[in-house]
Design an enzyme around this catalytic site. Structure first.
Site, mmCIF file in Angstrom:
data_model
loop_
_atom_site.group_PDB
_atom_site.id
_atom_site.type_symbol
_atom_site.label_atom_id
_atom_site.label_comp_id
_atom_site.label_asym_id
_atom_site.label_seq_id
_atom_site.Cartn_x
_atom_site.Cartn_y
_atom_site.Cartn_z
ATOM 1 N N GLY A 43 -0.177 6.690 8.032
ATOM 2 C CA GLY A 43 0.704 7.696 7.457
ATOM 3 C C GLY A 43 0.335 9.106 7.892
ATOM 4 O O GLY A 43 1.175 9.875 8.373
ATOM 5 N N GLY B 46 -4.237 1.109 8.316
ATOM 6 C CA GLY B 46 -5.077 -0.044 7.979
ATOM 7 C C GLY B 46 -4.401 -1.347 8.389
ATOM 8 O O GLY B 46 -5.062 -2.261 8.904
#
Ligand SMILES: Nc1ncnc2c1ncn2[C@@H]1O[C@H](COP(=O)(O)OP(=O)(O)O)[C@@H](O)[C@H]1O
Ligand SMILES: O=C(OP(=O)(O)O)[C@H](O)COP(=O)(O)O
Length: 394
Positions: A352, A375
């Protein structure tokens, strides 16, 4: 792999897990809408079929109901991006929420409150998932950024649906990352920075088999430096991960992976744009000072490694790029990656905040692929199957 193209949503209500965990500024304004835009094709297809949409997401890592993490803050941005006025409901389960979902007409969108206001979400609670499942006829998972979490809305909820599928974004991410997984080009360099030390440090151990160089920067740095006996002042650190950091360095050596840690830092006397700053050796940070960006010598070292890489994976900014004072490391790394890409390397950026950084510095079109997941991307590259993906497949 079932996608939303396998369904017609006419008069159906889709319950979609999206990842609207977007960066917000101090006034709680969205500073980068990439993840909202990335979910648009899925939402629009369903509306155009004549269906309605219930959107569920988390935002940040709240401890209980913290209003600063309310999804209400992003509701107007979602309306703007979709071109449809989005309705908002102040919870994610319960009678009121069910009423609002049942009242939806074809073409309408309902956004639920932050799922993580209930701890049952991250615990993967079955009852909570069952309650969520009452909100739609078909379950769609389009939250690639959260596909590595076995949470109620990403994984458990799927078992309550006969009809379930991937959204366009999730399907596209799987396909694109498969391409990298199957590539045999070398050297492969992974750059890991950012602030989520504990969730990402464990990943490093597992990608060592797939890479030749490991560049560590950002908040991740100081756990490694402290573990080696350095002085890190009040820099971000996760003390219980020091042993793992040493183990990683040892394993990397055994496997012939070159690890590149920062040698200098831009340090500050407070976490603020107005702080006094200095350049200091990374392992000699005085008490009361913290490292918030990599220093100039580090940038030169990292750029040299990048220049000679054929595949580059980047997750996590090298510094607190949201503040201009601490953005240089991230900017210059991004530029080095863009240059390498121009010269034929394949570059993959995910996460993000990393994507927000790449966009902020105008590098989005100069890297090969931008993933919405950080992740999740790393875990996929480890070769792991992600629970959010498995739940739809099974
Ligand atoms: N040295 C540092 N100290 C504290 N925070 C940092 C440091 N370097 C980077 N960060 C922060 O890390 C955040 C991003 O981390 P993370 O969530 O792990 O990345 P991504 O969202 O790309 O996966 C950014 O908000 C940035 O300000
Ligand atoms: O922002 C996210 O991941 P990222 O920081 O790895 O890109 C996802 O929304 C997952 O959030 P989480 O790491 O709090 O589960």
């Amino acid at each position: 792999m079932k996608t939303i193209d396998d369904y017609n949503f006419n008069n159906k209500r889709a319950l979609i897990r999206v990842d609207f965990n977007v960066p917000l500024d101090e006034d709680r304004k969205v500073t980068d809408a990439n993840r909202i835009e990335a979910a648009k094709p899925t939402i629009i297809k369903i509306l155009e079929d004549g269906g309605s949409v219930v959107l569920m997401s988390h935002l940040g890592r709240p401890k209980g109901k913290e209003s600063k993490y309310s999804l209400q803050h992003i509701s107007s941005k979602v309306s703007e991006v979709m071109g449809v006025e989005v309705k908002f409901v102040e919870d994610s389960i319960g009678e009121e929420v069910e009423k609002a979902a049942n009242a939806l007409q074809p073409g309408e969108i309902l956004l639920l409150e932050n799922l993580r206001f209930h701890e049952e979400e991250t615990n993967g609670d079955e009852d909570f998932a069952r309650n969520l499942s009452k909100l739609g006829d078909i379950y769609v998972n389009d939250a690639f950024g959260t596909a590595h979490r076995a949470h109620a809305s990403t994984t458990v909820v799927a078992k309550f649906f006969e009809d379930k599928c991937f959204g366009y974004l999730l399907a596209k991410e799987i396909k694109s990352l498969d391409k990298v997984l199957n590539s045999t080009e070398k050297p492969v360099t992974a750059v890991l920075g950012g602030a989520k030390v504990s969730s990402k440090i464990t990943v490093i151990e597992n990608i060592l088999d797939k890479i030749d160089h490991l560049i560590i920067g950002g908040g991740m740095t100081y756990t490694f430096i402290k573990a080696q006996g350095g002085h890190i002042g009040t820099s971000l650190v996760e003390d219980d991960k020091q042993e793992l950091a040493l183990e990683i360095l040892k394993k990397a050596k055994e496997k012939g992976v070159e690890v590149h840690l920062p040698v200098d830092s831009i340090i500050a006397d407070s976490f603020s744009e107005q702080a006094s700053t200095q350049t200091e050796s990374v392992d000699n940070i005085p008490d009361g000072w913290m490292g918030l960006d990599v220093g100039p010598e580090t940038i030169r070292n990292f750029s040299n490694v990048i220049k000679n890489s054929k595949i580059i994976l980047w997750n996590g900014p090298l510094g607190v790029f949201e503040m201009d004072t601490f953005a240089q490391g991230t900017i210059q790394l991004g530029q080095a990656i863009a240059e390498a890409t121009k010269n034929g390397a394949f570059s993959l950026v995910g996460g993000g905040d990393s994507v927000a950084a790449v966009k902020k510095f105008g590098l989005e079109d100069k890297v090969s692929y931008v993933s919405t997941g950080g992740g999740a991307m790393l875990e996929m590259l480890e070769g792991k199957s992600l629970p959010g993906i498995e739940a739809i497949k099974n």
